[in-house]
Design a protein around this motif. Sequence first.
Motif, PDB file in Angstrom:
ATOM      1  N   VAL A  28      -3.158   5.075   4.322  1.00 18.76           N
ATOM      2  CA  VAL A  28      -1.761   4.771   4.126  1.00 18.76           C
ATOM      3  C   VAL A  28      -1.415   5.277   2.585  1.00 18.76           C
ATOM      4  N   THR A  29      -2.318   4.995   1.720  1.00 16.99           N
ATOM      5  CA  THR A  29      -1.893   5.518   0.266  1.00 16.99           C
ATOM      6  C   THR A  29      -2.297   6.927   0.178  1.00 16.99           C
ATOM      7  N   ILE A  68     -10.331   2.347  21.720  1.00 15.88           N
ATOM      8  CA  ILE A  68     -10.427   2.505  20.463  1.00 15.88           C
ATOM      9  C   ILE A  68      -9.302   3.635  20.115  1.00 15.88           C
ATOM     10  N   GLU A  69      -9.259   4.551  20.991  1.00 10.02           N
ATOM     11  CA  GLU A  69      -8.323   5.539  20.744  1.00 10.02           C
ATOM     12  C   GLU A  69      -6.943   5.195  20.493  1.00 10.02           C
ATOM     13  N   THR A  70      -6.638   4.301  21.724  1.00 12.55           N
ATOM     14  CA  THR A  70      -5.259   3.738  21.439  1.00 12.55           C
ATOM     15  C   THR A  70      -5.014   2.984  20.018  1.00 12.55           C
ATOM     16  N   VAL A  71      -6.057   2.095  19.802  1.00 13.82           N
ATOM     17  CA  VAL A  71      -5.981   1.286  18.754  1.00 13.82           C
ATOM     18  C   VAL A  71      -5.830   2.101  17.480  1.00 13.82           C
ATOM     19  N   ALA A  72      -6.647   3.073  17.305  1.00 12.23           N
ATOM     20  CA  ALA A  72      -6.626   3.903  16.089  1.00 12.23           C
ATOM     21  C   ALA A  72      -5.473   4.570  15.821  1.00 12.23           C
ATOM     22  N   ALA A  73      -4.557   4.628  16.617  1.00  9.06           N
ATOM     23  CA  ALA A  73      -3.130   5.411  16.696  1.00  9.06           C
ATOM     24  C   ALA A  73      -2.313   4.599  15.641  1.00  9.06           C
ATOM     25  N   PHE A  74      -2.589   3.394  15.507  1.00 12.25           N
ATOM     26  CA  PHE A  74      -1.623   2.660  14.849  1.00 12.25           C
ATOM     27  C   PHE A  74      -2.028   2.827  13.451  1.00 12.25           C
ATOM     28  N   ILE A  75      -3.085   2.993  13.049  1.00 14.54           N
ATOM     29  CA  ILE A  75      -3.399   2.743  11.501  1.00 14.54           C
ATOM     30  C   ILE A  75      -2.436   3.990  10.595  1.00 14.54           C
ATOM     31  N   PHE A 131       0.772  -1.236   0.129  1.00 11.99           N
ATOM     32  CA  PHE A 131      -0.028   0.006  -0.002  1.00 11.99           C
ATOM     33  C   PHE A 131       0.706   1.204  -0.004  1.00 11.99           C
ATOM     34  N   SER A 132       1.888   1.166   0.666  1.00  6.71           N
ATOM     35  CA  SER A 132       2.863   2.217   0.882  1.00  6.71           C
ATOM     36  C   SER A 132       3.291   2.682  -0.536  1.00  6.71           C
ATOM     37  N   SER A 133       3.456   2.134  -1.547  1.00  9.81           N
ATOM     38  CA  SER A 133       4.138   2.407  -2.818  1.00  9.81           C
ATOM     39  C   SER A 133       3.101   3.759  -3.300  1.00  9.81           C
ATOM     40  N   LEU A 134       2.097   3.979  -2.834  1.00 11.67           N
ATOM     41  CA  LEU A 134       1.095   4.867  -3.635  1.00 11.67           C
ATOM     42  C   LEU A 134       1.244   6.268  -2.688  1.00 11.67           C
ATOM     43  N   ASP A 135       2.058   5.989  -1.545  1.00 18.11           N
ATOM     44  CA  ASP A 135       1.548   7.449  -0.730  1.00 18.11           C
ATOM     45  C   ASP A 135       2.557   8.786  -1.329  1.00 18.11           C
ATOM     46  N   SER A 136       2.133   9.711  -0.924  1.00 16.52           N
ATOM     47  CA  SER A 136       2.799  11.032  -1.443  1.00 16.52           C
ATOM     48  C   SER A 136       4.288  10.967  -1.573  1.00 16.52           C
ATOM     49  N   ASP A 137       5.080  10.285  -0.542  1.00 18.95           N
ATOM     50  CA  ASP A 137       6.309  10.659  -0.579  1.00 18.95           C
ATOM     51  C   ASP A 137       7.127   9.194  -0.940  1.00 18.95           C
ATOM     52  N   ALA A 138       6.350   8.352  -1.825  1.00 20.48           N
ATOM     53  CA  ALA A 138       6.925   7.001  -2.139  1.00 20.48           C
ATOM     54  C   ALA A 138       8.149   7.249  -3.141  1.00 20.48           C
ATOM     55  N   ALA A 139       9.106   6.344  -3.249  1.00 19.88           N
ATOM     56  CA  ALA A 139      10.123   6.347  -4.156  1.00 19.88           C
ATOM     57  C   ALA A 139       9.871   6.490  -5.804  1.00 19.88           C
ATOM     58  N   VAL A 140       8.981   5.735  -6.225  1.00 21.75           N
ATOM     59  CA  VAL A 140       8.543   5.844  -7.745  1.00 21.75           C
ATOM     60  C   VAL A 140       7.359   6.473  -7.597  1.00 21.75           C
ATOM     61  N   SER A 141       7.158   7.556  -7.790  1.00 19.23           N
ATOM     62  CA  SER A 141       5.673   8.353  -7.793  1.00 19.23           C
ATOM     63  C   SER A 141       4.920   8.030  -9.040  1.00 19.23           C
ATOM     64  N   LEU A 142       3.774   7.738  -9.101  1.00 20.37           N
ATOM     65  CA  LEU A 142       2.782   7.717  -9.937  1.00 20.37           C
ATOM     66  C   LEU A 142       2.748   8.657 -10.687  1.00 20.37           C
ATOM     67  N   SER A 143       2.294   8.563 -12.106  1.00 23.03           N
ATOM     68  CA  SER A 143       1.801   9.641 -12.854  1.00 23.03           C
ATOM     69  C   SER A 143       0.139   9.493 -12.599  1.00 23.03           C
ATOM     70  N   ASP A 144      -0.429  10.845 -12.592  1.00 21.51           N
ATOM     71  CA  ASP A 144      -1.663  10.829 -11.850  1.00 21.51           C
ATOM     72  C   ASP A 144      -2.583  10.042 -12.647  1.00 21.51           C
ATOM     73  N   SER A 145      -2.516  10.039 -14.044  1.00 13.14           N
ATOM     74  CA  SER A 145      -3.598   9.249 -14.615  1.00 13.14           C
ATOM     75  C   SER A 145      -3.535   7.946 -14.409  1.00 13.14           C
TER      76      SER A 145
END
Lengths: 499, 485
Positions: free
Chosen positions: B261-262, B478-485, B188-202
């Motif tokens: 994540v993405t 839930i507050e503690t748990v949600a911090a992990f996502i 999933f992390s391959s898509l996030d904004s600071d990933a190594a290879v960024s996707l072209s928008d389209s």
Amino acid sequence: MILVALIGILFLGGVLAWLSERLDSKLPRVIALAALVLDLLLMLTLLGGDSADGSWIVALNVQWLPRFGISFHLAADGLSVLLLLLTAFLGIIAVGSAWIEITERSGFFYFNLLWTLAGVLGVFTALDLFLFFFFWEVMLIPMYFIIAIWGHENKNYAAMKFFLFTQVTGMLMLVAILTLAYFHYIQFGFFSFDYFDLLRVTTSSAVEMWIMLGFFVAFTTKLPIVPFHSWLPDAHSQAPTAGSVILAGVLLKTGAYGLIRFAVPLFPVASLNFAPIAMALAALSILYCAKVAFAQTDLKRLIAYTSVSHMGFVLLGVYAWNEIALQGAVMTMLAHGLSAAALFMLAGSLQHRIHTRDMRDMGGFWAKVPRMSAVALFFSIAALGMPGLGNFIGEFLALLGAFQSNLPMTVLATFGLIFASVYSLWVIQKIFHGEYSNSKFNDSHLSDLSRRELAYFGAMILGLVWMGMYPQSFLDLTATALQGLLAGTQELVSTVVQN
Amino acid sequence: MTLADLVPLLPLLIVSSTAVLLMLQIGIRRSHKVTVVIALSGLLLATVVAVLMMPTMNQQLTPLLIIDQYSLFFTAVCCAAAMVIVILSYPYLSRLDDDKDEYYLLLVIATVGAIVMVSSNHFVSTILGLETLSMSLYGMVAYPLHSKESAKYPLEAAVKYLVLSAVSSSFMLFGMALIYAQTGTLAFSSLDSDAAVSLSDSYAIVGVLLLISGMAFKLSLAPFHMWTPDVYEGSPLPATAYLATIGKTAMFVVLLRFVIVTEALRYEAVMIVFSLIAVLSILAGNVLALLQNSLKRILAYSSIAHMGYLIIAVIASYFATSTISIEAVTFYLLAYMIMSLGAFGVASVVSSSEKEFDLVSDYQGLFWRDPWLALIFTGMLLSLAGIPLTIGFIGKFYLFFAGVESALWVLLLVLVVGSGIGLFYYLRIVYHLLLPAPTRPQFSSAANENLGAYGVLTILFLLLLLLGVYPARLMTLIETVAAFI
């Protein structure tokens, strides 16, 4: 603690009443009566109480949901206590009116009755806005059940309409509450739903107006005011008598209380700007519903429309926002609580005896049921605002106060008093005078008021006379609370007026 | 890989070995009771282990699975829900004139899939988990195939679900392939904004939208909702309950993790599609539910609407500074699980694989015939409608709060309107429960036969009230748990 006890007794009493039905079908009503009498006695101890910190007679503040800064904050001042007393008093009257009318599933009926009242007590004492909303919604479902199970011919429609109107506007209020709490978070850095914390929030005037409207719509739907009133005639005409008593006497007052306690003090500037519109709606409501009431043939619908009309005076008084007008609004709430409840009970006891509410079929009852007729005449005259009775004091003070802030609307609203005399007397003439004819209904059960009925009508007559003859005893009780509310807003409002 | 590496996988391993154990047991000697006991104890053990591991565990295990507090929380919830469904299935299937054991096998395998899904932050594990879950569900949906008059159309429902589900899976796969073609990784992390290879928008937009449409199908979000009422109606009730609760929840956790994540919502097109999906689902679900007479179809349409409500919180998560919107999704999923299980459970208790009571009118006067069951049912329905004193109210409060925090006024308005319409059909059922009982009721109270199912429903009801009145501790968790996502 006493406030928790008040609410807890009703919740617990409701469950007990339901369970006790298995032992004896007559037990639930006794339990309900006992719970309410106990509550009333407990409330009376509050009257002598001295206000230690400011105007609050008792208060309780316990953390509830720390994630959102929500606390279980209950408190009562003179205004709350007066309305609590009204609730318990009318609760007892409602149990009295249901005493023989409700025979089927009485356990569940008294369960719902007590839970509705518990929700109302919560609304009158909650000082945390989440808690307030919580109780605001808690009173709906039992009321829905009361109308939907024990109502008359068109009960499903009426119950659904009642529920939808109040629930949907309630959700708008929830959004408004959350927005307010969120602005508090932005401003102060922590979540809180506490009344005193939220009082300090300042927002831009446009935002304030929108949030205020969220509250306003919810409260004026409950009150109700034209154009949000159309659920009320249906709900009233279909509800069983005890349901009507609670609805007219207590539930409508939660809307007025909300306006006085929350809508105006939380948003003083927006309320000031909105006041002309609110007062115009009030005047419209008074005149329009008085006119519509005159056109009804169904006795209960007629009384329901007069209710809406009288509630217009409350709205007028609240938005005039000076001490006299507010005193008038509160007096109208109390007096109307008694008079409207009594009129609905008279309509209910007539329906119980002759199985119709259609006034076209009625006439000349004075000879048949003289005591009932006399009682009806008394309450009609009270409702039309005869000096010497509570309603007159309330409406007179409301108009007197409103006179200082908005002359044209006050003048218009005053015509409502004339219309009120017309329809009240017209009803008396139609039902109790004229030719008696039993062609349209079976009058074999048409008997005069029993001792039980005389007892509670007597109590209500006493109340109205007391309010009319010695209103100062009520005014003194609320004065501190209302002055506190006024002082809080005065400063802000006066700076805005100067600019 | 050492033995210590297996510890985080314990819940998954326990449930998997339960499946193996069940298979062996079926091979040795068939017994409905023993099968249920094995399935229950395996799931119980997995729940307990997941709960015990929760406070300390936070580990990326191979690129495929992430075992953190969030995934363990939902692992525990899914296993517990699976237990409830097993208990509800036992009386339901007991009169089936066919082998009953494989049903529990399928149920346990489906749970394995659900656990993989809630722990996945990689496209491969998503697909693996999803297919494991779906494949088992096809079997569960079609299970009472040979019963005489049975659940009306199990085969039709299963085939419908199979075909449409396969199509949607292929959409997802195609979306993943497009993303992979550009980035060369499937995390999933391959898509996030600071990933190594960024996707072209389209590329990114088309890929993400394809993925989302596949997910929206599984979550029965409008306009991908057409299958829902038919499949719900045709399936045996416990399978419907599984599909509606665990199936949806697992998929939603994946969706949430994917979106967070993405940061997929940073693309305007994706944001618009999400908003449209939310609005359409809320309106379509609520309006169409008005027209139904079948309880399952009403709940199907209401589930469409509820998923729409949840999407609002997902959208809110993009604008929010706090984690409240994630907490809102988490809380609401749990609340939805409890109230759906309760509602389906009530219908399942009075039904059996031979005869289902599905029409709203079947429940007329239940309040006077079986007050306890009716009270539970009323509680569940009012909770679905979001009335106070129930968990549904707190859930809705969370959603409103998330919406307000991110200033999503239009969506909030739709939420208000949708909930308003929703009251109609929930109250209509409640109203039927309150009507006078018919002289010849459709079914008699079965409290004595189904003690287990009644007990489970009672526990759900008490949870519904307890968490509706005092949810403070759950909120903290839930507050503690949600911090992990």
